[in-house]
Write a protein that holds these residues in place. Structure first.
Motif, PDB file in Angstrom:
ATOM      1  N   ILE A 310       0.950  -1.312  -0.034  1.00  0.00           N
ATOM      2  CA  ILE A 310       0.034  -0.052   0.166  1.00  0.00           C
ATOM      3  C   ILE A 310       0.785   1.532   0.065  1.00  0.00           C
ATOM      4  CG2 ILE A 310      -1.808   1.223   1.294  1.00  0.00           C
ATOM      5  CD1 ILE A 310      -2.916  -1.336   2.543  1.00  0.00           C
ATOM      6  N   ASP A 311       0.581   2.048  -0.895  1.00  0.00           N
ATOM      7  CA  ASP A 311       1.372   3.532  -0.781  1.00  0.00           C
ATOM      8  C   ASP A 311       1.563   4.173   0.469  1.00  0.00           C
ATOM      9  OD1 ASP A 311       1.584   2.996  -3.685  1.00  0.00           O
ATOM     10  OD2 ASP A 311       0.282   4.599  -4.196  1.00  0.00           O
ATOM     11  N   ILE A 312       2.463   4.696   0.531  1.00  0.00           N
ATOM     12  CA  ILE A 312       2.788   5.803   1.700  1.00  0.00           C
ATOM     13  C   ILE A 312       2.580   7.196   1.243  1.00  0.00           C
ATOM     14  CG2 ILE A 312       4.486   6.469   3.373  1.00  0.00           C
ATOM     15  CD1 ILE A 312       6.013   3.770   3.233  1.00  0.00           C
ATOM     16  N   HIS A 313       1.806   7.885   2.040  1.00  0.00           N
ATOM     17  CA  HIS A 313       1.372   9.321   1.715  1.00  0.00           C
ATOM     18  C   HIS A 313       2.698   9.987   1.459  1.00  0.00           C
ATOM     19  CE1 HIS A 313      -0.115  13.166   1.813  1.00  0.00           C
ATOM     20  NE2 HIS A 313      -1.311  12.758   1.467  1.00  0.00           N
ATOM     21  N   ALA A 314       2.577  11.097   0.437  1.00  0.00           N
ATOM     22  CA  ALA A 314       4.117  11.676   0.048  1.00  0.00           C
ATOM     23  C   ALA A 314       4.664  12.369   1.150  1.00  0.00           C
ATOM     24  CB  ALA A 314       3.575  12.542  -1.175  1.00  0.00           C
ATOM     25  N   GLY A 315       3.767  12.913   1.875  1.00  0.00           N
ATOM     26  CA  GLY A 315       4.538  13.804   3.064  1.00  0.00           C
ATOM     27  C   GLY A 315       5.058  12.901   3.942  1.00  0.00           C
ATOM     28  N   VAL A 316       4.454  11.726   4.438  1.00  0.00           N
ATOM     29  CA  VAL A 316       4.857  10.764   5.254  1.00  0.00           C
ATOM     30  C   VAL A 316       6.402  10.338   4.775  1.00  0.00           C
ATOM     31  CG1 VAL A 316       4.514   8.819   6.696  1.00  0.00           C
ATOM     32  CG2 VAL A 316       2.813  10.258   6.470  1.00  0.00           C
ATOM     33  N   ALA A 317       6.243   9.941   3.399  1.00  0.00           N
ATOM     34  CA  ALA A 317       7.484   9.428   2.750  1.00  0.00           C
ATOM     35  C   ALA A 317       8.566  10.764   2.733  1.00  0.00           C
ATOM     36  CB  ALA A 317       7.027   9.127   1.404  1.00  0.00           C
ATOM     37  N   ASN A 318       8.179  11.768   2.715  1.00  0.00           N
ATOM     38  CA  ASN A 318       9.446  12.651   2.834  1.00  0.00           C
ATOM     39  C   ASN A 318       9.877  12.520   4.123  1.00  0.00           C
ATOM     40  OD1 ASN A 318       8.846  13.563   0.148  1.00  0.00           O
ATOM     41  ND2 ASN A 318       7.356  15.340   0.852  1.00  0.00           N
ATOM     42  N   PHE A 319       9.248  12.737   4.945  1.00  0.00           N
ATOM     43  CA  PHE A 319       9.610  12.338   6.566  1.00  0.00           C
ATOM     44  C   PHE A 319      10.447  11.329   6.791  1.00  0.00           C
ATOM     45  CE2 PHE A 319       8.941  10.881  10.974  1.00  0.00           C
ATOM     46  CZ  PHE A 319       9.371  12.289  11.478  1.00  0.00           C
ATOM     47  N   PHE A 320      10.051  10.033   6.564  1.00  0.00           N
ATOM     48  CA  PHE A 320      10.927   8.790   6.656  1.00  0.00           C
ATOM     49  C   PHE A 320      12.276   8.963   5.740  1.00  0.00           C
ATOM     50  CE2 PHE A 320       6.935   5.786   6.908  1.00  0.00           C
ATOM     51  CZ  PHE A 320       6.516   6.407   8.259  1.00  0.00           C
ATOM     52  N   GLU A 321      12.235   9.800   4.654  1.00  0.00           N
ATOM     53  CA  GLU A 321      13.362   9.778   3.701  1.00  0.00           C
ATOM     54  C   GLU A 321      14.293  10.723   4.724  1.00  0.00           C
ATOM     55  OE1 GLU A 321      12.189  11.130  -0.171  1.00  0.00           O
ATOM     56  OE2 GLU A 321      12.091   9.030  -0.722  1.00  0.00           O
ATOM     57  N   ASP A 322      13.818  11.848   5.027  1.00  0.00           N
ATOM     58  CA  ASP A 322      14.626  12.879   5.827  1.00  0.00           C
ATOM     59  C   ASP A 322      14.965  12.342   7.025  1.00  0.00           C
ATOM     60  OD1 ASP A 322      13.921  14.739   3.705  1.00  0.00           O
ATOM     61  OD2 ASP A 322      12.470  15.798   4.987  1.00  0.00           O
ATOM     62  N   ASN A 323      14.705  11.499   7.605  1.00  0.00           N
ATOM     63  CA  ASN A 323      14.959  10.820   9.010  1.00  0.00           C
ATOM     64  C   ASN A 323      15.708   9.345   8.817  1.00  0.00           C
ATOM     65  OD1 ASN A 323      13.971  12.399  11.387  1.00  0.00           O
ATOM     66  ND2 ASN A 323      12.289  12.753   9.777  1.00  0.00           N
ATOM     67  N   ASP A 324      15.867   9.101   7.602  1.00  0.00           N
ATOM     68  CA  ASP A 324      16.757   7.949   7.162  1.00  0.00           C
ATOM     69  C   ASP A 324      16.185   6.515   7.675  1.00  0.00           C
ATOM     70  OD1 ASP A 324      18.936   9.578   5.880  1.00  0.00           O
ATOM     71  OD2 ASP A 324      19.857   9.972   7.983  1.00  0.00           O
ATOM     72  N   VAL A 325      14.797   6.466   7.365  1.00  0.00           N
ATOM     73  CA  VAL A 325      14.134   5.285   7.757  1.00  0.00           C
ATOM     74  C   VAL A 325      13.338   4.850   6.591  1.00  0.00           C
ATOM     75  CG1 VAL A 325      14.177   5.545  10.274  1.00  0.00           C
ATOM     76  CG2 VAL A 325      12.255   6.609   8.815  1.00  0.00           C
ATOM     77  N   TRP A 326      13.687   5.289   5.419  1.00  0.00           N
ATOM     78  CA  TRP A 326      12.773   4.956   4.281  1.00  0.00           C
ATOM     79  C   TRP A 326      13.465   3.660   3.689  1.00  0.00           C
ATOM     80  CZ3 TRP A 326       8.371   5.772   1.891  1.00  0.00           C
ATOM     81  CH2 TRP A 326       8.348   5.236   0.678  1.00  0.00           C
ATOM     82  N   ASP A 327      12.491   2.705   3.315  1.00  0.00           N
ATOM     83  CA  ASP A 327      12.992   1.440   2.707  1.00  0.00           C
ATOM     84  C   ASP A 327      12.656   1.543   1.240  1.00  0.00           C
ATOM     85  OD1 ASP A 327      13.043  -1.115   1.814  1.00  0.00           O
ATOM     86  OD2 ASP A 327      13.103  -1.920   3.825  1.00  0.00           O
ATOM     87  N   ASP A 328      13.420   1.403   0.394  1.00  0.00           N
ATOM     88  CA  ASP A 328      13.229   1.541  -1.106  1.00  0.00           C
ATOM     89  C   ASP A 328      12.246   0.441  -1.541  1.00  0.00           C
ATOM     90  OD1 ASP A 328      14.971   3.599  -1.302  1.00  0.00           O
ATOM     91  OD2 ASP A 328      16.703   2.434  -1.775  1.00  0.00           O
ATOM     92  N   SER A 329      11.808  -0.575  -0.787  1.00  0.00           N
ATOM     93  CA  SER A 329      10.853  -1.504  -1.220  1.00  0.00           C
ATOM     94  C   SER A 329       9.500  -0.701  -0.893  1.00  0.00           C
ATOM     95  CB  SER A 329      11.103  -3.060  -0.469  1.00  0.00           C
ATOM     96  OG  SER A 329      10.798  -2.766   0.956  1.00  0.00           O
ATOM     97  N   TRP A 330       9.406   0.144  -0.319  1.00  0.00           N
ATOM     98  CA  TRP A 330       8.084   0.746  -0.131  1.00  0.00           C
ATOM     99  C   TRP A 330       7.729   1.615  -1.303  1.00  0.00           C
ATOM    100  CZ3 TRP A 330       9.669   2.750   5.333  1.00  0.00           C
ATOM    101  CH2 TRP A 330       9.896   1.780   6.306  1.00  0.00           C
ATOM    102  N   SER A 331       6.468   1.897  -1.594  1.00  0.00           N
ATOM    103  CA  SER A 331       5.808   2.809  -2.581  1.00  0.00           C
ATOM    104  C   SER A 331       5.351   4.105  -2.036  1.00  0.00           C
ATOM    105  CB  SER A 331       4.946   2.082  -3.464  1.00  0.00           C
ATOM    106  OG  SER A 331       3.673   1.525  -2.585  1.00  0.00           O
ATOM    107  N   ARG A 332       5.650   5.204  -2.711  1.00  0.00           N
ATOM    108  CA  ARG A 332       5.379   6.427  -2.588  1.00  0.00           C
ATOM    109  C   ARG A 332       4.258   6.897  -3.180  1.00  0.00           C
ATOM    110  NH1 ARG A 332       7.545  11.873  -1.680  1.00  0.00           N
ATOM    111  NH2 ARG A 332       9.583  10.756  -0.989  1.00  0.00           N
ATOM    112  N   GLY A 333       2.937   7.511  -2.368  1.00  0.00           N
ATOM    113  CA  GLY A 333       2.026   7.794  -3.113  1.00  0.00           C
ATOM    114  C   GLY A 333       2.204   9.152  -4.011  1.00  0.00           C
ATOM    115  N   ASP A 334       1.258   9.640  -4.737  1.00  0.00           N
ATOM    116  CA  ASP A 334       1.371  10.517  -5.635  1.00  0.00           C
ATOM    117  C   ASP A 334       1.088  11.814  -4.813  1.00  0.00           C
ATOM    118  OD1 ASP A 334       1.550   8.970  -7.972  1.00  0.00           O
ATOM    119  OD2 ASP A 334      -0.558   8.902  -8.353  1.00  0.00           O
ATOM    120  N   GLU A 335       1.827  12.836  -5.163  1.00  0.00           N
ATOM    121  CA  GLU A 335       1.854  14.224  -4.546  1.00  0.00           C
ATOM    122  C   GLU A 335       0.743  14.852  -5.200  1.00  0.00           C
ATOM    123  OE1 GLU A 335       4.802  16.405  -3.187  1.00  0.00           O
ATOM    124  OE2 GLU A 335       6.431  14.835  -3.075  1.00  0.00           O
TER     125      GLU A 335
END
Length: 335
Positions: A310-335
């Motif tokens: 299931i997509d992760i909301h774009a803003g939450v994805a931004n937060f995860f990326e900025d805090n180095d907890v993003w996993d490339d196997s996850w999918s980002r929702g559309d902005e």
């Protein structure tokens, strides 16, 4: 969606916030009065009012985590609290969604609570253990229909052979304290949040039971059912949250725990959900002043509810990326 967009401003940009102007109001489906989700949502609303320059949060009463997915699909709510068991069932058209599927799912947000569901019995009944409930003949309360906690509990009890032999009391959480006070139920499922305190309606049950509640003894067969269920987490912890002594039969609270997350429509601006993440991390003290059961947040903990399909909301994805907890196997929702 009508509940999401600009509020109290002129010359807005349609709610995308690209130029930094305009307030954004997010309405969250927070389940019923006295629920852990309602408390967590109100805490977020307080944090936004005190610590955000543009975000407003409104919390709407709904019929529960599972029901929220139907409300979202109907366009009634743009954001919600929801549990992973219900989300997974909706994604795979299983459980209640097998005969009544939803067409759209929200984007994922982040973990905000873990509800620790457990059995208690009334002293006025002769229920002392889950083995008694397998024998049947009792009136039990497996939480309000429509709640995600009810969906998981119903599945657990069916698998454990406790559903069919007993009479099921189907009332709202606001009505169950009175039923307990009047002795119209023999055993019921209650829950606390994050090992801190009982949910509000469960506290009311505790108060109005007249000191007549006890944790039920749990055997290995029931533990195995919890362990084998993909939507549940088995925890065995010290009792907490009760004003009375509840350890006549066991001094352990054996729980089938359920994780809950915030989920958002992709129509909600990314900056709004990124701001919600920031408030959770930076203003936990404010959240806790409103909701004492507030989770101890960390970026890592917030990712624990991610369902890869299931997509992760774009803003939450931004937060995860900025805090180095993003996993490339996850999918980002559309902005």
């Amino acid at each position: 969606m009508g509940a999401v967009g600009l509020a109290g401003c002129s010359g807005g940009d349609g709610g995308d916030g690209g130029d930094g102007s305009g307030d954004v109001t997010v309405t969250i489906g927070g389940t019923s009065t006295g629920s852990s989700t309602q408390a967590a949502g109100q805490a977020l609303a307080r944090a936004a009012s005190q610590h955000s320059d543009f975000l407003n949060i409104s919390v709407q009463e709904t019929q529960g985590w599972t029901a929220n997915l139907y409300a979202y699909d109907s366009g009634d709510i743009p954001a919600m609290g929801v549990d992973n068991n219900s989300l997974s069932k909706a994604l795979n058209e299983e459980g209640p969604f097998a005969d009544d599927p939803v067409d759209t799912l929200p984007d994922q947000g982040f973990l905000f609570t873990s509800l620790q569901i457990h059995w208690v019995g009334l002293e006025s009944s002769d229920v002392e253990s889950v083995a008694d409930l397998r024998e049947g003949g009792y009136t039990i309360y497996p939480i309000q229909p429509g709640f995600g906690t009810r969906l998981l509990t119903e599945e657990i009890l069916n698998e454990a052979g406790m559903w069919e032999p007993n009479e099921i009391l189907n009332v709202d959480t606001g009505d169950i304290p009175g039923a307990v006070e009047e002795g119209r139920v023999d055993a019921l499922c209650l829950y606390g949040a994050n090992g801190v305190n009982l949910s509000g309606w469960c506290q009311e049950v505790d108060v109005r039971s007249g000191g007549g509640l006890n944790l039920l003894e749990v055997d290995d067969e029931f533990r195995s059912v919890i362990e084998d269920h993909p939507g549940a987490i088995l925890e065995e912890i010290d009792p907490y949250g009760y004003e009375q002594e509840v350890t006549a039969y066991t001094d352990t609270m054996t729980t089938w725990s359920l994780a809950g997350q915030w989920a958002f429509s992709p129509d909600i601006p990314a900056r709004a959900t990124e701001e919600i993440c920031r408030l959770a991390i930076e203003h936990e003290e404010t959240l806790r002043e409103s909701d004492p059961t507030t989770l101890e947040y960390s970026p890592e903990a917030m990712t624990q509810t991610v369902i890869p399909d299931i997509d992760i909301h774009a803003g939450v994805a931004n937060f995860f990326e900025d805090n180095d907890v993003w996993d490339d196997s996850w999918s980002r929702g559309d902005e």
